[in-house]
Design a protein around this motif. Structure first.
Motif, PDB file in Angstrom:
ATOM      1  N   LEU A 225      16.444 -55.356  19.204  1.00 57.34           N
ATOM      2  CA  LEU A 225      17.938 -56.124  18.851  1.00 57.34           C
ATOM      3  C   LEU A 225      17.592 -57.386  18.385  1.00 57.34           C
ATOM      4  CD1 LEU A 225      20.418 -55.339  21.649  1.00 57.34           C
ATOM      5  CD2 LEU A 225      20.728 -54.953  19.203  1.00 57.34           C
ATOM      6  N   ASP A 226      16.687 -58.164  18.885  1.00 55.28           N
ATOM      7  CA  ASP A 226      16.636 -59.631  18.506  1.00 55.28           C
ATOM      8  C   ASP A 226      16.131 -59.543  16.929  1.00 55.28           C
ATOM      9  OD1 ASP A 226      17.493 -60.725  20.610  1.00 55.28           O
ATOM     10  OD2 ASP A 226      15.330 -61.043  21.311  1.00 55.28           O
ATOM     11  N   GLU A 227      15.031 -58.611  16.663  1.00 53.84           N
ATOM     12  CA  GLU A 227      14.632 -58.516  15.197  1.00 53.84           C
ATOM     13  C   GLU A 227      16.005 -58.022  14.152  1.00 53.84           C
ATOM     14  OE1 GLU A 227      11.185 -56.141  12.655  1.00 53.84           O
ATOM     15  OE2 GLU A 227      11.033 -56.057  14.935  1.00 53.84           O
ATOM     16  N   ILE A 228      16.667 -56.992  14.622  1.00 49.51           N
ATOM     17  CA  ILE A 228      17.605 -56.415  13.848  1.00 49.51           C
ATOM     18  C   ILE A 228      18.799 -57.551  13.503  1.00 49.51           C
ATOM     19  CG2 ILE A 228      19.585 -54.825  13.895  1.00 49.51           C
ATOM     20  CD1 ILE A 228      17.524 -52.781  15.012  1.00 49.51           C
ATOM     21  N   ARG A 257      28.003 -56.680  -0.640  1.00 50.22           N
ATOM     22  CA  ARG A 257      27.402 -55.494  -1.510  1.00 50.22           C
ATOM     23  C   ARG A 257      26.320 -55.818  -2.543  1.00 50.22           C
ATOM     24  NH1 ARG A 257      32.078 -54.298  -6.059  1.00 50.22           N
ATOM     25  NH2 ARG A 257      31.905 -56.118  -7.244  1.00 50.22           N
ATOM     26  N   GLU A 258      26.110 -57.337  -2.930  1.00 51.25           N
ATOM     27  CA  GLU A 258      25.072 -57.309  -3.745  1.00 51.25           C
ATOM     28  C   GLU A 258      23.759 -57.430  -3.025  1.00 51.25           C
ATOM     29  OE1 GLU A 258      25.769 -61.611  -5.575  1.00 51.25           O
ATOM     30  OE2 GLU A 258      27.543 -60.668  -6.581  1.00 51.25           O
ATOM     31  N   THR A 259      23.658 -57.646  -1.649  1.00 46.84           N
ATOM     32  CA  THR A 259      22.490 -57.649  -0.982  1.00 46.84           C
ATOM     33  C   THR A 259      22.150 -56.411  -0.349  1.00 46.84           C
ATOM     34  OG1 THR A 259      23.153 -59.162   0.781  1.00 46.84           O
ATOM     35  CG2 THR A 259      22.124 -60.070  -1.292  1.00 46.84           C
ATOM     36  N   PHE A 260      23.322 -55.194  -0.305  1.00 45.24           N
ATOM     37  CA  PHE A 260      23.317 -54.380   0.770  1.00 45.24           C
ATOM     38  C   PHE A 260      22.049 -53.544   0.980  1.00 45.24           C
ATOM     39  CE2 PHE A 260      24.369 -49.812   1.400  1.00 45.24           C
ATOM     40  CZ  PHE A 260      25.213 -49.958   2.573  1.00 45.24           C
ATOM     41  N   TRP A 261      21.670 -52.997  -0.288  1.00 41.39           N
ATOM     42  CA  TRP A 261      20.458 -52.163  -0.107  1.00 41.39           C
ATOM     43  C   TRP A 261      19.270 -52.687   0.208  1.00 41.39           C
ATOM     44  CZ3 TRP A 261      21.493 -47.158   0.351  1.00 41.39           C
ATOM     45  CH2 TRP A 261      22.663 -46.595  -0.132  1.00 41.39           C
ATOM     46  N   GLU A 262      18.961 -54.079  -0.022  1.00 45.84           N
ATOM     47  CA  GLU A 262      17.884 -54.853   0.505  1.00 45.84           C
ATOM     48  C   GLU A 262      17.810 -54.920   2.071  1.00 45.84           C
ATOM     49  OE1 GLU A 262      19.740 -55.759  -1.999  1.00 45.84           O
ATOM     50  OE2 GLU A 262      18.440 -55.522  -3.751  1.00 45.84           O
ATOM     51  N   VAL A 263      19.031 -55.158   2.441  1.00 45.49           N
ATOM     52  CA  VAL A 263      19.287 -55.399   3.828  1.00 45.49           C
ATOM     53  C   VAL A 263      19.223 -53.955   4.642  1.00 45.49           C
ATOM     54  CG1 VAL A 263      20.828 -55.945   5.721  1.00 45.49           C
ATOM     55  CG2 VAL A 263      20.713 -57.414   3.604  1.00 45.49           C
ATOM     56  N   ILE A 264      19.714 -53.130   4.155  1.00 48.84           N
ATOM     57  CA  ILE A 264      19.488 -51.766   4.760  1.00 48.84           C
ATOM     58  C   ILE A 264      17.980 -51.323   4.834  1.00 48.84           C
ATOM     59  CG2 ILE A 264      20.055 -49.369   4.538  1.00 48.84           C
ATOM     60  CD1 ILE A 264      22.420 -50.983   5.375  1.00 48.84           C
ATOM     61  N   ASP A 265      17.443 -51.601   3.874  1.00 50.06           N
ATOM     62  CA  ASP A 265      15.868 -51.030   3.729  1.00 50.06           C
ATOM     63  C   ASP A 265      15.185 -51.978   4.948  1.00 50.06           C
ATOM     64  OD1 ASP A 265      15.948 -49.370   1.752  1.00 50.06           O
ATOM     65  OD2 ASP A 265      15.381 -50.836   0.176  1.00 50.06           O
ATOM     66  N   GLU A 266      15.602 -53.331   5.179  1.00 52.50           N
ATOM     67  CA  GLU A 266      15.003 -54.051   6.204  1.00 52.50           C
ATOM     68  C   GLU A 266      15.541 -53.497   7.810  1.00 52.50           C
ATOM     69  OE1 GLU A 266      14.989 -58.369   5.887  1.00 52.50           O
ATOM     70  OE2 GLU A 266      15.540 -58.168   3.788  1.00 52.50           O
ATOM     71  N   LEU A 267      16.721 -53.142   7.819  1.00 50.72           N
ATOM     72  CA  LEU A 267      17.198 -52.647   8.964  1.00 50.72           C
ATOM     73  C   LEU A 267      16.406 -51.326   9.506  1.00 50.72           C
ATOM     74  CD1 LEU A 267      20.974 -53.317   8.626  1.00 50.72           C
ATOM     75  CD2 LEU A 267      19.525 -54.455  10.026  1.00 50.72           C
ATOM     76  N   LYS A 268      16.315 -50.592   8.460  1.00 50.93           N
ATOM     77  CA  LYS A 268      15.485 -49.319   8.901  1.00 50.93           C
ATOM     78  C   LYS A 268      14.066 -49.445   9.173  1.00 50.93           C
ATOM     79  CE  LYS A 268      16.013 -45.480   6.218  1.00 50.93           C
ATOM     80  NZ  LYS A 268      15.606 -44.796   5.088  1.00 50.93           N
ATOM     81  N   ALA A 269      13.616 -50.337   8.519  1.00 49.90           N
ATOM     82  CA  ALA A 269      12.323 -50.749   8.813  1.00 49.90           C
ATOM     83  C   ALA A 269      11.998 -51.358  10.203  1.00 49.90           C
ATOM     84  CB  ALA A 269      11.502 -51.780   7.626  1.00 49.90           C
ATOM     85  N   ALA A 270      12.994 -52.061  10.612  1.00 55.43           N
ATOM     86  CA  ALA A 270      13.084 -52.906  11.995  1.00 55.43           C
ATOM     87  C   ALA A 270      13.362 -51.743  13.009  1.00 55.43           C
ATOM     88  CB  ALA A 270      13.952 -54.087  12.055  1.00 55.43           C
ATOM     89  N   GLY A 271      13.805 -50.535  12.760  1.00 56.89           N
ATOM     90  CA  GLY A 271      14.173 -49.607  13.927  1.00 56.89           C
ATOM     91  C   GLY A 271      15.634 -49.317  13.985  1.00 56.89           C
ATOM     92  N   ALA A 272      16.428 -49.657  13.066  1.00 59.32           N
ATOM     93  CA  ALA A 272      17.941 -49.320  13.066  1.00 59.32           C
ATOM     94  C   ALA A 272      17.942 -47.887  12.903  1.00 59.32           C
ATOM     95  CB  ALA A 272      18.802 -50.013  12.372  1.00 59.32           C
ATOM     96  N   GLU A 273      18.847 -46.964  13.477  1.00 56.12           N
ATOM     97  CA  GLU A 273      18.969 -45.463  13.084  1.00 56.12           C
ATOM     98  C   GLU A 273      20.590 -45.259  13.031  1.00 56.12           C
ATOM     99  OE1 GLU A 273      17.198 -43.246  16.093  1.00 56.12           O
ATOM    100  OE2 GLU A 273      15.361 -44.059  15.786  1.00 56.12           O
ATOM    101  N   GLY A 274      20.802 -44.261  12.521  1.00 57.12           N
ATOM    102  CA  GLY A 274      22.269 -43.612  12.488  1.00 57.12           C
ATOM    103  C   GLY A 274      23.262 -44.642  11.882  1.00 57.12           C
ATOM    104  N   ILE A 275      22.821 -45.542  10.774  1.00 59.30           N
ATOM    105  CA  ILE A 275      23.495 -46.206  10.063  1.00 59.30           C
ATOM    106  C   ILE A 275      24.524 -45.683   9.303  1.00 59.30           C
ATOM    107  CG2 ILE A 275      23.421 -48.220   8.240  1.00 59.30           C
ATOM    108  CD1 ILE A 275      20.227 -48.354   8.875  1.00 59.30           C
ATOM    109  N   LEU A 276      25.927 -46.251   9.739  1.00 58.46           N
ATOM    110  CA  LEU A 276      27.158 -45.780   9.022  1.00 58.46           C
ATOM    111  C   LEU A 276      27.772 -46.992   7.957  1.00 58.46           C
ATOM    112  CD1 LEU A 276      28.936 -43.931  11.912  1.00 58.46           C
ATOM    113  CD2 LEU A 276      27.523 -42.945  10.042  1.00 58.46           C
ATOM    114  N   VAL A 277      28.070 -46.650   6.892  1.00 60.85           N
ATOM    115  CA  VAL A 277      28.811 -47.559   5.872  1.00 60.85           C
ATOM    116  C   VAL A 277      30.105 -47.218   5.847  1.00 60.85           C
ATOM    117  CG1 VAL A 277      28.341 -48.853   3.548  1.00 60.85           C
ATOM    118  CG2 VAL A 277      26.487 -47.993   4.940  1.00 60.85           C
ATOM    119  N   CYS A 278      31.152 -48.277   5.941  1.00 64.60           N
ATOM    120  CA  CYS A 278      32.529 -48.032   5.725  1.00 64.60           C
ATOM    121  C   CYS A 278      33.042 -48.976   4.700  1.00 64.60           C
ATOM    122  CB  CYS A 278      33.241 -48.090   7.168  1.00 64.60           C
ATOM    123  SG  CYS A 278      32.666 -47.140   8.380  1.00 64.60           S
ATOM    124  N   PRO A 279      34.147 -48.632   3.844  1.00 65.58           N
ATOM    125  CA  PRO A 279      34.740 -49.590   2.869  1.00 65.58           C
ATOM    126  C   PRO A 279      35.717 -50.474   3.897  1.00 65.58           C
ATOM    127  CG  PRO A 279      35.664 -47.568   2.873  1.00 65.58           C
ATOM    128  CD  PRO A 279      34.662 -47.277   3.699  1.00 65.58           C
TER     129      PRO A 279
END
Length: 285
Positions: A225-228, A257-279
């Motif tokens: 959690l702390d890392e995420i 949205r400008e940094t969205f995909w970079e942040v998502i990649d970092e979250l996955k690498a840190a152990g986040a799962e089941g990521i849902l994105v909503c408008p």
């Protein structure tokens, strides 16, 4: 009841985008086909459909109180008119272009040449800043054909995708300025209508914030959690809720949205799962 009067472009892409943002602001407009004026049924506002190039003078004369207009038009015809909000749509460039077959070295290549344009003031100011003198041929309409028929050496016009230049065998060689839609304000607007303007600005800001961000939910192991959380750029701090499964939490946040995909990649690498994105429909800050 006092109504605030807004001008929008009569037709075209800017017209569509202008009406879309008003709709997203919860302002319903009763407009029929070919109407030049319409009224909102749920906000004290009147809409005037005008030629883009005429809007600065209507603002100056106080015929309308505000307008959604391309910044490039204000730079050309209304530098004395103030901008209340930058709207982040209908983006384009005002550029100089020459035929593809011409070898272009620098702005000095325009010295003594003829330029076809609908933006004479913008061109004059830009060339003067570069120490270049050219002969301007003012055309109200499509200028792309001018070099092909020998009317001018080059052109100055707005460019978005560049497809129109390509179709006319032209290439962009100098970007004079970048433009987007703005909310402009009449210098004669009354105090009463300024209060209505503030309400519209509040709604526009909420809509633009929503367009620029995504709401994100994810599952995270508690030992990560702390890392995420350290990765997340949330508005203040993310919301963390325990899941039914022991050792896991649900993390909720907002990501630009400008940094969205970079942040998502970092979250996955840190152990986040089941990521849902909503408008996000609106963001009231």
């Amino acid at each position: 009841m006092t109504k605030i009067r807004i001008a929008v472009q009569k037709s075209g892409r800017l017209n569509e985008d202008s009406l879309a943002i008003l709709k997203d602001c919860g302002i319903s407009i009763d407009n029929g086909k070919d109407q030049l004026k319409a009224t909102s049924r749920n906000f004290p506002l009147e809409v005037f459909y005008l030629r883009n190039g005429d809007i600065p003078q209507y603002l100056r004369d106080g015929v309308v109180d505000i307008a959604i207009i391309g910044e490039n038009v204000l730079i050309e015809k209304g530098k004395d008119i103030s901008i209340a909000e930058r709207l982040n749509f209908s983006k384009c460039r005002v550029s100089l272009a020459v035929p593809k077959g011409v070898t272009y070295n620098s702005i000095k290549d325009f010295e003594g040449k003829k330029i076809a344009t609908s933006y004479p003031n913008t061109v004059k100011e830009y060339l003067a800043s570069k120490g270049v003198t050219a002969d301007l041929h003012i055309i109200n309409g499509s200028v792309e054909i001018a070099p092909n028929i020998g009317l001018a050496y080059g052109i100055c016009d707005i460019v978005s995708s560049g497809s129109t230049l390509f179709k006319n065998n032209l290439k962009e060689v100098e970007v004079m300025l970048k433009s987007e839609a703005v909310l402009a304000v009449s210098p004669t607007i009354s105090e009463e209508r300024k209060e209505l303007l503030k309400k519209i600005q509040f709604r526009i800001k909420s809509v633009l914030q929503a367009r620029n961000n995504k709401y994100v939910l994810m599952n995270a192991p508690n030992d990560k959690l702390d890392e995420i959380i350290a990765i997340l750029p949330g508005m203040r701090s993310p919301t963390v809720l325990p899941l039914a499964e022991e050792g896991w939490s649900s993390v909720h946040t907002v990501i630009n949205r400008e940094t969205f995909w970079e942040v998502i990649d970092e979250l996955k690498a840190a152990g986040a799962e089941g990521i849902l994105v909503c408008p996000i429909e609106k963001m009231v800050l």
